[in-house]
Design a protein around this motif. Structure first.
Motif, PDB file in Angstrom:
ATOM      1  N   ASP A  96       0.828  -1.213   0.000  1.00 19.72           N
ATOM      2  CA  ASP A  96       0.000   0.000   0.000  1.00 19.72           C
ATOM      3  C   ASP A  96       0.858   1.257   0.000  1.00 19.72           C
ATOM      4  O   ASP A  96       0.580   2.212  -0.734  1.00 19.72           O
ATOM      5  CB  ASP A  96      -0.943   0.003   1.207  1.00 19.72           C
ATOM      6  CG  ASP A  96      -2.079  -1.011   1.062  1.00 19.72           C
ATOM      7  OD1 ASP A  96      -2.304  -1.495  -0.070  1.00 19.72           O
ATOM      8  OD2 ASP A  96      -2.734  -1.313   2.079  1.00 19.72           O
ATOM      9  N   ALA A  97       1.924   1.266   0.811  1.00 15.83           N
ATOM     10  CA  ALA A  97       2.810   2.429   0.872  1.00 15.83           C
ATOM     11  C   ALA A  97       3.578   2.597  -0.442  1.00 15.83           C
ATOM     12  O   ALA A  97       3.765   3.722  -0.933  1.00 15.83           O
ATOM     13  CB  ALA A  97       3.774   2.296   2.045  1.00 15.83           C
ATOM     14  N   HIS A  98       4.025   1.483  -1.026  1.00 14.95           N
ATOM     15  CA  HIS A  98       4.737   1.534  -2.309  1.00 14.95           C
ATOM     16  C   HIS A  98       3.810   2.080  -3.398  1.00 14.95           C
ATOM     17  O   HIS A  98       4.213   2.903  -4.225  1.00 14.95           O
ATOM     18  CB  HIS A  98       5.251   0.139  -2.667  1.00 14.95           C
ATOM     19  CG  HIS A  98       6.206   0.124  -3.814  1.00 14.95           C
ATOM     20  ND1 HIS A  98       6.727  -1.041  -4.330  1.00 14.95           N
ATOM     21  CD2 HIS A  98       6.743   1.116  -4.584  1.00 14.95           C
ATOM     22  CE1 HIS A  98       7.524  -0.760  -5.336  1.00 14.95           C
ATOM     23  NE2 HIS A  98       7.546   0.536  -5.514  1.00 14.95           N
ATOM     24  N   PHE A  99       2.550   1.645  -3.382  1.00 14.92           N
ATOM     25  CA  PHE A  99       1.601   2.111  -4.400  1.00 14.92           C
ATOM     26  C   PHE A  99       1.310   3.597  -4.231  1.00 14.92           C
ATOM     27  O   PHE A  99       1.123   4.317  -5.217  1.00 14.92           O
ATOM     28  CB  PHE A  99       0.310   1.295  -4.343  1.00 14.92           C
ATOM     29  CG  PHE A  99       0.504  -0.168  -4.670  1.00 14.92           C
ATOM     30  CD1 PHE A  99       1.654  -0.634  -5.287  1.00 14.92           C
ATOM     31  CD2 PHE A  99      -0.475  -1.095  -4.335  1.00 14.92           C
ATOM     32  CE1 PHE A  99       1.835  -1.981  -5.579  1.00 14.92           C
ATOM     33  CE2 PHE A  99      -0.304  -2.450  -4.625  1.00 14.92           C
ATOM     34  CZ  PHE A  99       0.846  -2.895  -5.249  1.00 14.92           C
ATOM     35  N   GLU A 100       1.273   4.082  -2.995  1.00 13.64           N
ATOM     36  CA  GLU A 100       1.084   5.524  -2.765  1.00 13.64           C
ATOM     37  C   GLU A 100       2.275   6.309  -3.311  1.00 13.64           C
ATOM     38  O   GLU A 100       2.110   7.403  -3.857  1.00 13.64           O
ATOM     39  CB  GLU A 100       0.892   5.809  -1.273  1.00 13.64           C
ATOM     40  CG  GLU A 100      -0.512   5.519  -0.773  1.00 13.64           C
ATOM     41  CD  GLU A 100      -1.594   6.205  -1.600  1.00 13.64           C
ATOM     42  OE1 GLU A 100      -1.521   7.449  -1.795  1.00 13.64           O
ATOM     43  OE2 GLU A 100      -2.507   5.507  -2.085  1.00 13.64           O
ATOM     44  N   GLY A 175      -4.490  -1.625 -20.343  1.00  9.52           N
ATOM     45  CA  GLY A 175      -5.582  -0.654 -20.327  1.00  9.52           C
ATOM     46  C   GLY A 175      -6.349  -0.574 -19.007  1.00  9.52           C
ATOM     47  O   GLY A 175      -7.498  -0.133 -18.990  1.00  9.52           O
ATOM     48  N   LEU A 176      -5.717  -0.980 -17.909  1.00 16.24           N
ATOM     49  CA  LEU A 176      -6.406  -0.941 -16.619  1.00 16.24           C
ATOM     50  C   LEU A 176      -6.391   0.473 -16.034  1.00 16.24           C
ATOM     51  O   LEU A 176      -5.481   1.253 -16.292  1.00 16.24           O
ATOM     52  CB  LEU A 176      -5.741  -1.892 -15.622  1.00 16.24           C
ATOM     53  CG  LEU A 176      -5.695  -3.382 -15.982  1.00 16.24           C
ATOM     54  CD1 LEU A 176      -5.134  -4.178 -14.804  1.00 16.24           C
ATOM     55  CD2 LEU A 176      -7.065  -3.910 -16.375  1.00 16.24           C
ATOM     56  N   ARG A 177      -7.427   0.765 -15.241  1.00 11.07           N
ATOM     57  CA  ARG A 177      -7.430   2.011 -14.474  1.00 11.07           C
ATOM     58  C   ARG A 177      -6.394   1.891 -13.359  1.00 11.07           C
ATOM     59  O   ARG A 177      -6.009   0.769 -12.998  1.00 11.07           O
ATOM     60  CB  ARG A 177      -8.808   2.260 -13.851  1.00 11.07           C
ATOM     61  CG  ARG A 177      -9.945   2.452 -14.847  1.00 11.07           C
ATOM     62  CD  ARG A 177     -11.210   2.912 -14.124  1.00 11.07           C
ATOM     63  NE  ARG A 177     -11.482   2.115 -12.919  1.00 11.07           N
ATOM     64  CZ  ARG A 177     -12.244   1.026 -12.885  1.00 11.07           C
ATOM     65  NH1 ARG A 177     -12.806   0.573 -14.004  1.00 11.07           N
ATOM     66  NH2 ARG A 177     -12.450   0.381 -11.743  1.00 11.07           N
ATOM     67  N   PRO A 178      -5.953   3.009 -12.778  1.00  9.19           N
ATOM     68  CA  PRO A 178      -4.958   2.922 -11.708  1.00  9.19           C
ATOM     69  C   PRO A 178      -5.348   1.973 -10.581  1.00  9.19           C
ATOM     70  O   PRO A 178      -4.534   1.149 -10.148  1.00  9.19           O
ATOM     71  CB  PRO A 178      -4.840   4.370 -11.214  1.00  9.19           C
ATOM     72  CG  PRO A 178      -5.171   5.191 -12.416  1.00  9.19           C
ATOM     73  CD  PRO A 178      -6.238   4.413 -13.141  1.00  9.19           C
ATOM     74  N   ASP A 179      -6.587   2.063 -10.087  1.00 12.33           N
ATOM     75  CA  ASP A 179      -6.996   1.185  -8.980  1.00 12.33           C
ATOM     76  C   ASP A 179      -6.962  -0.277  -9.383  1.00 12.33           C
ATOM     77  O   ASP A 179      -6.600  -1.152  -8.588  1.00 12.33           O
ATOM     78  CB  ASP A 179      -8.381   1.583  -8.446  1.00 12.33           C
ATOM     79  CG  ASP A 179      -9.471   1.506  -9.513  1.00 12.33           C
ATOM     80  OD1 ASP A 179      -9.219   1.909 -10.666  1.00 12.33           O
ATOM     81  OD2 ASP A 179     -10.589   1.051  -9.195  1.00 12.33           O
ATOM     82  N   MET A 185      -1.462  -5.874  -9.053  1.00  9.30           N
ATOM     83  CA  MET A 185      -0.129  -6.029  -8.466  1.00  9.30           C
ATOM     84  C   MET A 185      -0.222  -6.583  -7.047  1.00  9.30           C
ATOM     85  O   MET A 185       0.561  -7.458  -6.657  1.00  9.30           O
ATOM     86  CB  MET A 185       0.617  -4.690  -8.471  1.00  9.30           C
ATOM     87  CG  MET A 185       1.053  -4.247  -9.859  1.00  9.30           C
ATOM     88  SD  MET A 185       2.300  -2.919  -9.833  1.00  9.30           S
ATOM     89  CE  MET A 185       1.340  -1.537  -9.237  1.00  9.30           C
ATOM     90  N   ARG A 186      -1.201  -6.102  -6.280  1.00  5.65           N
ATOM     91  CA  ARG A 186      -1.363  -6.591  -4.904  1.00  5.65           C
ATOM     92  C   ARG A 186      -1.703  -8.087  -4.912  1.00  5.65           C
ATOM     93  O   ARG A 186      -1.111  -8.869  -4.161  1.00  5.65           O
ATOM     94  CB  ARG A 186      -2.466  -5.811  -4.189  1.00  5.65           C
ATOM     95  CG  ARG A 186      -2.681  -6.240  -2.739  1.00  5.65           C
ATOM     96  CD  ARG A 186      -3.789  -5.472  -2.057  1.00  5.65           C
ATOM     97  NE  ARG A 186      -3.398  -4.108  -1.781  1.00  5.65           N
ATOM     98  CZ  ARG A 186      -3.769  -3.040  -2.475  1.00  5.65           C
ATOM     99  NH1 ARG A 186      -4.572  -3.183  -3.525  1.00  5.65           N
ATOM    100  NH2 ARG A 186      -3.357  -1.833  -2.149  1.00  5.65           N
TER     101      ARG A 186
END
Length: 201
Positions: A96-100, A175-179, A185-186
């Motif tokens: 979560d921190a890496h994605f932020e 073509g995925l949205r960011p979320d 990846m998670r």
């Protein structure tokens, strides 16, 4: 105005000036990274219109400047205060921190990735491999417990599915949205961890 008040005012002014100088150097570096450049402290100082000597008083080297501009790059852990002891919970918090970090600095990370793919170019400062250390830190309870798992190799596998490279592919090619990209990846990282842990295969 008394001499005492005047002295305090000058002291405040110097502090503010120092703060402005530091912020200007940091802002210039962020913009240059976004443009795909990998400047030295001297380069940043020249563009900011600040003397090289002054810039080096604030930042003795490029690494120190980078850590000020993108604070996460100076961290050995993304777990924050009161980290959980459970390895899976630690990995989730690190992800979560890496994605932020990716969300906040995506233009700079994309530019650095492009720069690193240029033939003959030196490895950009942002491509320092620090994220492997973040994942190894998340896995550290396994090391402490004397697990037979190769923690270094597992950290590399986790980094391979969680970072700017897979994010760019998931966004620009799939073509995925960011979320959705972060969710993929998670899920991939947690699958890798679960497969490596005894009794979860």
């Amino acid at each position: 105005m008394s001499a005492h008040h005047n002295e305090k005012y000058l002291e405040t002014g110097r502090v503010r000036q120092k703060s402005r100088t530091r912020e200007e150097l940091v802002a210039v570096l962020r913009e240059l990274l976004k443009e795909g450049r990998d400047p030295s402290v001297a380069d940043v100082a020249a563009i900011a219109g600040i003397s090289r000597t002054t810039a080096y008083r604030y930042f003795p080297d490029k690494k120190a400047l980078l850590h000020a501009a993108l604070p996460e790059t100076g961290l050995g852990s993304l777990l924050g205060e009161d980290p959980p002891s459970d390895v899976r919970a630690r990995l989730v918090r690190t992800l979560d921190a890496h994605f932020e970090f990716i969300r906040a600095w995506e233009p700079q990370l994309r530019a650095s990735l492009r720069l690193s793919l240029t033939p003959g170019a030196a490895r950009p400062t942002l491509r320092g491999g620090r994220a492997v250390g973040w994942y190894r830190d998340a896995l550290s309870p396994l090391e402490a417990a004397g697990s037979a798992i190769d923690i270094a190799a597992l950290a590399v596998r986790l980094r391979a599915v969680a970072g700017i490279e897979p994010y760019v592919w998931l966004r620009d090619v799939a073509g995925l949205r960011p979320d959705q990209a972060f969710g993929a990846m998670r899920a991939n990282a947690l699958d890798i961890l679960d497969a490596a842990l005894p009794g979860r295969k």
